[in-house]
Design a protein around this motif. Structure first.
Motif, PDB file in Angstrom:
ATOM      1  N   GLY A   1       0.815  -1.201   0.000  1.00 52.36           N
ATOM      2  CA  GLY A   1       0.000   0.000   0.000  1.00 52.36           C
ATOM      3  C   GLY A   1       0.854   1.259   0.000  1.00 52.36           C
ATOM      4  N   ALA A   5       1.031   4.347  -2.678  1.00 47.20           N
ATOM      5  CA  ALA A   5       0.818   5.745  -2.315  1.00 47.20           C
ATOM      6  C   ALA A   5       1.961   6.619  -2.793  1.00 47.20           C
ATOM      7  N   THR A   8       2.047   7.408  -6.870  1.00 51.52           N
ATOM      8  CA  THR A   8       0.791   7.885  -7.432  1.00 51.52           C
ATOM      9  C   THR A   8       0.962   8.506  -8.793  1.00 51.52           C
ATOM     10  N   THR A 239      -1.225  11.121  -0.134  1.00 53.22           N
ATOM     11  CA  THR A 239      -0.689  10.474   1.055  1.00 53.22           C
ATOM     12  C   THR A 239      -1.182  11.159   2.324  1.00 53.22           C
ATOM     13  N   LEU A 242      -4.961  10.172   2.950  1.00 46.15           N
ATOM     14  CA  LEU A 242      -5.143   8.830   3.489  1.00 46.15           C
ATOM     15  C   LEU A 242      -4.622   8.724   4.917  1.00 46.15           C
ATOM     16  N   THR A 295      -5.132   2.790   0.813  1.00 37.34           N
ATOM     17  CA  THR A 295      -4.317   2.999  -0.380  1.00 37.34           C
ATOM     18  C   THR A 295      -4.616   1.952  -1.440  1.00 37.34           C
TER      19      THR A 295
END
Length: 354
Positions: A1, A5, A8, A239, A242, A295
């Motif tokens: 995950g 992230a 991206t 980031t 989340l 993520t």
């Protein structure tokens, strides 16, 4: 995950960024991204823009021209056509991928930087939602050629912008939720500041959680708004969004358990030592697990993640959240049982906090 992230820029929104994609093997086709296209007949057709160039790496890693290589294409086609219409034998003919029948595919010849230029074309539509896949094909002569990379991006744009149909309504949802949080958090903040010295830890925790929820909704709104305008999510903003979401859930569990484990609902401090290091470790692991899950869920469509992979990432967060919920519920029941007797000091504190 975490790798997703931090990566991206590779494949997000309705755009795919090729920072340094290696040339596929000879006579092969590689998929890289999926576009979820919703194209009603009463709206202008979506468009796909190719802005790709090819370069070669020398022995010391420096890029050199690759204009002489011919036979590499970027193809955007319905995913079902990839499995049904691509020939199994004689894959390439005349430097192009050959399909069995007519396919709604959009092709782009990937050339060197001096011969490449952005091209925008309309995607075929039939009034339904269709999953399109982006693939790079290599049908050229590989003799004497090596170290070729592809750089640039491929993006799909709609009348409203770059967000696909399943993400576009989220802008309005998070904007509405931000307004709700503003109202609720403001009312609670005004009421809390007037009685701050007498507030319990759980009451102060509610104030922190409400403002964390507000920050989360605002970050989500700006994340989707920027993606709709540009076609790309900002990695730092994604980031942070989340992490804010995961931290809010972790802190809510922290407030619940610390307030109940001491057996004193009127406590005002944030001393987590009463719960021991086990709570600190469990909350930290839950924060990481929840961040990882969110993520993975954000990238499940563009990366075509399988259900088994998503469930594997969801398992740690689900187990830890159930454990923390059970822990908090048990301590709350114990605290409620302990308060059944006469507790004049608690009654007095509760009276002052009203």
């Amino acid at each position: 995950g975490l790798a997703l992230a931090l990566g991206t820029r590779q494949a997000l929104a309705e755009a795919f960024v090729a920072e340094s994609v290696a040339l596929p093997a000879p006579d092969s086709l590689e998929t890289h991204h999926m576009f979820y296209v919703h194209a009603p007949m009463d709206q202008p057709p979506p468009t796909v823009t190719f802005d790709l160039a090819r370069s070669r790496r020398s022995a010391n890693g420096k890029a050199i021209k690759g204009d002489e290589y011919i036979g590499m294409q970027a193809i955007v086609m319905p995913r079902r056509s990839l499995f049904e219409q691509v020939r199994k034998r004689k894959f390439c003919q005349s430097g192009r991928v050959v399909f069995e029948d007519s396919v709604d595919a959009v092709r782009y010849d990937i050339r060197g930087p001096e011969k490449s230029s952005p091209v925008t074309r309309e995607l075929p539509r039939n009034g339904n939602s269709t999953v399109y896949v982006l693939a790079f094909s290599n049908c050229g002569n590989q003799t004497g050629i090596g170290g070729i990379d592809v750089k640039g991006h491929v993006s799909v744009r709609y009348e409203h912008g770059y967000l696909p149909a399943h993400d576009y309504p989220k802008r309005f949802f998070y904007a509405a939720m931000a307004l709700c949080y503003i109202v609720a958090a403001s009312i609670w903040a005004v009421a809390s500041l007037r009685r701050w010295p007498t507030l319990f830890y759980v009451q102060r925790g509610l104030l922190v959680v409400s403002h964390a929820g507000l920050a989360q909704c605002l970050l989500f709104f700006f994340l989707y708004e920027r993606a709709n305008r540009t076609g790309f999510y900002n990695s730092s903003l994604g980031t942070a969004t989340l992490f804010c979401y995961s931290w809010k859930l972790m802190y809510a569990f922290r407030v619940l358990i610390i307030s109940s484990v001491s057996g004193d609902p009127t406590r005002k401090d944030d001393d987590a030592d009463a719960a021991g290091y086990g709570l600190q470790g469990a909350l930290f692991l839950y924060l990481l697990a929840e961040f990882n899950l969110r993520t993975v869920r954000m990238y499940r469509l563009s990366r075509n993640l399988q259900a088994s992979s998503i469930l594997l990432h969801a398992a740690p967060a689900a187990l830890l959240s159930l454990g923390l919920f059970a822990w908090g519920s048990r301590e709350l029941l114990k605290a409620a049982a302990a308060m059944q007797g006469p507790r004049p000091e608690v009654a007095s504190a509760l009276s002052w906090s009203r």
